[in-house]
Design an enzyme around this catalytic site. Structure first.
Site, mmCIF file in Angstrom:
data_model
loop_
_atom_site.group_PDB
_atom_site.id
_atom_site.type_symbol
_atom_site.label_atom_id
_atom_site.label_comp_id
_atom_site.label_asym_id
_atom_site.label_seq_id
_atom_site.Cartn_x
_atom_site.Cartn_y
_atom_site.Cartn_z
ATOM 1 N N CYS A 59 -43.859 -34.985 25.691
ATOM 2 C CA CYS A 59 -43.788 -36.440 25.890
ATOM 3 C C CYS A 59 -42.807 -37.131 24.955
ATOM 4 O O CYS A 59 -42.550 -38.319 25.120
ATOM 5 C CB CYS A 59 -45.165 -37.056 25.680
ATOM 6 S SG CYS A 59 -45.724 -36.828 23.984
ATOM 7 N N ASP A 67 -43.263 -37.735 21.770
ATOM 8 C CA ASP A 67 -43.916 -38.337 20.613
ATOM 9 C C ASP A 67 -43.658 -37.481 19.371
ATOM 10 O O ASP A 67 -43.423 -36.277 19.473
ATOM 11 C CB ASP A 67 -45.422 -38.463 20.843
ATOM 12 C CG ASP A 67 -45.740 -39.511 21.901
ATOM 13 O OD1 ASP A 67 -44.839 -40.298 22.241
ATOM 14 O OD2 ASP A 67 -46.878 -39.544 22.376
ATOM 15 N N CYS A 94 -49.423 -41.515 21.108
ATOM 16 C CA CYS A 94 -50.554 -42.106 21.824
ATOM 17 C C CYS A 94 -51.813 -42.099 20.949
ATOM 18 O O CYS A 94 -51.822 -41.557 19.844
ATOM 19 C CB CYS A 94 -50.805 -41.312 23.094
ATOM 20 S SG CYS A 94 -51.438 -39.669 22.739
ATOM 21 N N CYS A 147 -51.547 -33.432 22.763
ATOM 22 C CA CYS A 147 -51.482 -34.382 21.642
ATOM 23 C C CYS A 147 -52.062 -33.748 20.378
ATOM 24 O O CYS A 147 -51.614 -34.049 19.265
ATOM 25 C CB CYS A 147 -52.242 -35.655 21.988
ATOM 26 S SG CYS A 147 -51.883 -36.280 23.648
HETATM 27 FE FE1 FES Z 1 -47.584 -37.604 23.612
HETATM 28 FE FE2 FES Z 1 -50.152 -37.873 23.329
HETATM 29 S S1 FES Z 1 -48.978 -38.476 25.037
HETATM 30 S S2 FES Z 1 -48.765 -36.959 21.963
#
Ligand code: FES
Length: 122
Positions: free
Chosen positions: A33, A35, A58, A102
């Protein structure tokens, strides 16, 4: 959708922030994602004395990062390397299947910081 523990650690994250005198840092970005997490470590006698994190992600990523710091603070570097994302998710009383990646962010960020510390020691 989220457990009480996830909500608690998301709304009141532990050990969040930067560390100016860290012995090592580790950054990791999720290929899933995009992140990111940055982990700061203070190490003494092979033990994680202090740990902080900054996560841009998130709710599940922030909760995973927060509980990860509680799980390894005071533990040895070897214990830290053995922490898996499943252990993180379990400590949070579970994550929805689509949010399991995550928890990887937290475990992989920790592992990166420990590896950087060990590499720097050589
Ligand atoms: Fe990317 Fe949770 S959606 S770490």
């Amino acid at each position: 959708m989220y457990s009480e523990k996830v909500l608690d650690h998301f709304t009141n994250p532990r050990n969040v922030g930067e560390m100016t005198n860290a012995d090592a840092t580790g950054e990791f970005g999720s290929s899933h994602c995009g992140d990111t997490i940055k982990v700061f470590l203070k190490v003494e006698d092979n033990v994680i004395q202090d740990i902080k994190f900054k996560t841009f992600g998130c709710a599940a990523a922030i909760a995973s990062s927060s509980i990860m710091t509680e799980m390894v603070r005071g533990k040895t570097l070897e214990d830290g390397l053995q922490l898996t994302n499943d252990m993180v998710a379990e400590a949070l009383d579970g994550l929805p299947p689509e949010k399991m990646h995550c928890s990887c962010l937290a475990a992989d960020g920790l592992h990166k910081a420990i590896q950087n510390y060990l590499n720097g020691q050589k």
